[in-house]
Write a protein that holds these residues in place. Sequence first.
Motif, PDB file in Angstrom:
ATOM      1  N   ASP A 179      -1.241   3.181  39.058  1.00  0.00           N
ATOM      2  CA  ASP A 179      -0.838   3.154  37.619  1.00  0.00           C
ATOM      3  C   ASP A 179      -1.334   4.563  37.160  1.00  0.00           C
ATOM      4  O   ASP A 179      -2.453   4.839  37.342  1.00  0.00           O
ATOM      5  N   SER A 180      -0.574   5.439  36.549  1.00  0.00           N
ATOM      6  CA  SER A 180      -0.963   6.986  36.045  1.00  0.00           C
ATOM      7  C   SER A 180      -2.194   6.567  35.056  1.00  0.00           C
ATOM      8  O   SER A 180      -3.081   7.670  34.859  1.00  0.00           O
ATOM      9  N   ALA A 181      -2.233   5.392  34.477  1.00  0.00           N
ATOM     10  CA  ALA A 181      -3.279   5.119  33.303  1.00  0.00           C
ATOM     11  C   ALA A 181      -4.579   5.171  34.263  1.00  0.00           C
ATOM     12  O   ALA A 181      -5.793   5.054  33.488  1.00  0.00           O
ATOM     13  N   GLU A 182      -4.550   4.572  35.320  1.00  0.00           N
ATOM     14  CA  GLU A 182      -5.745   4.346  36.213  1.00  0.00           C
ATOM     15  C   GLU A 182      -6.385   5.749  37.014  1.00  0.00           C
ATOM     16  O   GLU A 182      -7.371   5.691  37.328  1.00  0.00           O
ATOM     17  N   ALA A 183      -5.430   6.628  36.960  1.00  0.00           N
ATOM     18  CA  ALA A 183      -5.799   7.901  37.737  1.00  0.00           C
ATOM     19  C   ALA A 183      -6.956   8.613  37.311  1.00  0.00           C
ATOM     20  O   ALA A 183      -7.131   8.707  36.165  1.00  0.00           O
ATOM     21  N   VAL A 184      -7.888   8.949  38.163  1.00  0.00           N
ATOM     22  CA  VAL A 184      -9.080   9.805  38.011  1.00  0.00           C
ATOM     23  C   VAL A 184      -8.710  11.222  37.483  1.00  0.00           C
ATOM     24  O   VAL A 184      -9.520  11.415  36.535  1.00  0.00           O
ATOM     25  N   THR A 185      -7.769  11.689  37.897  1.00  0.00           N
ATOM     26  CA  THR A 185      -7.251  12.982  37.361  1.00  0.00           C
ATOM     27  C   THR A 185      -5.947  12.867  36.394  1.00  0.00           C
ATOM     28  O   THR A 185      -5.359  12.059  36.837  1.00  0.00           O
ATOM     29  N   LEU A 186      -5.863  13.652  35.515  1.00  0.00           N
ATOM     30  CA  LEU A 186      -4.715  13.598  34.711  1.00  0.00           C
ATOM     31  C   LEU A 186      -3.319  13.741  35.695  1.00  0.00           C
ATOM     32  O   LEU A 186      -3.565  14.699  36.521  1.00  0.00           O
ATOM     33  N   PRO A 187      -2.298  13.246  35.065  1.00  0.00           N
ATOM     34  CA  PRO A 187      -1.074  13.412  35.966  1.00  0.00           C
ATOM     35  C   PRO A 187      -0.654  14.899  36.285  1.00  0.00           C
ATOM     36  O   PRO A 187      -0.127  15.337  37.350  1.00  0.00           O
ATOM     37  N   HIS A 188      -0.702  15.540  35.482  1.00  0.00           N
ATOM     38  CA  HIS A 188      -0.488  17.398  35.615  1.00  0.00           C
ATOM     39  C   HIS A 188      -1.406  17.950  36.405  1.00  0.00           C
ATOM     40  O   HIS A 188      -1.182  19.083  36.466  1.00  0.00           O
ATOM     41  N   LEU A 189      -2.442  17.316  36.638  1.00  0.00           N
ATOM     42  CA  LEU A 189      -3.651  18.070  37.427  1.00  0.00           C
ATOM     43  C   LEU A 189      -3.588  17.333  39.052  1.00  0.00           C
ATOM     44  O   LEU A 189      -4.407  17.876  39.648  1.00  0.00           O
ATOM     45  N   ALA A 190      -2.832  16.273  39.120  1.00  0.00           N
ATOM     46  CA  ALA A 190      -2.777  16.033  40.434  1.00  0.00           C
ATOM     47  C   ALA A 190      -2.315  17.039  41.364  1.00  0.00           C
ATOM     48  O   ALA A 190      -1.565  17.832  40.946  1.00  0.00           O
TER      49      ALA A 190
END
Length: 217
Positions: A179-190
């Motif tokens: 889930d994008s809310a779980e991601a350690v990096t912000l979606p636009h910085l993946a």
Amino acid sequence: MDACTPEPPCHRSGDNAVIVLGIGNLLWADEGFGVRCVERLQRDWELPGVALVDGGTQGLYLIQHVQAAERLLIFDAVDYGLAPGTLHEVRDDEVPQYLGAKKMSLHQTGFADVLALARLTGRYPRSVVLIGCQPEELEDYGGSLRASVRTVLPQAVARGLDILRGWGVAAAPRTRALDSAEAVTLPHLAIERYEAERPSADDACRVGDARFFPERS
């Protein structure tokens, strides 16, 4: 022990917390190594009982994570004086020496201070491991990992997994979508999106405009 004698620093016990911390700045080329390692770990693996943290350049604000850890695994770009892309692992009492000896950016001295403060408070991890990578390029604002560093990401992650398994973590390939809310990096910085959408060096000068920063003779 005499009542006037301060108690020595002690290890945390009881919660067996395992924390994986990526340190660095994604916007400065190989400075992003540590965060990219944590990002890839999370993308590809399920790690029950492990907290993954994008430490960025938060410095002393990371003290809570160090104090909460029973075992702490750190990924970072470290100037070992070796060939670019070389991985080197250090443990326990040696870790602060490498994070503070050759300062490449503000975050390193800050994190060495974090470790020292955690020890002074008596809440220091039982085990600390640093997986560091020799950077090739740091002075590239808006740039990404150089090939020499990006190539060793899988190797660094594999070594991190070995360490985590040695600490009793039941690591398994990820089967559940992240889930994008779980991601350690912000979606636009993946890393995939960052590489696809960032301006080229021709469109956005990232190393200084020669009109204002002429080369020294």
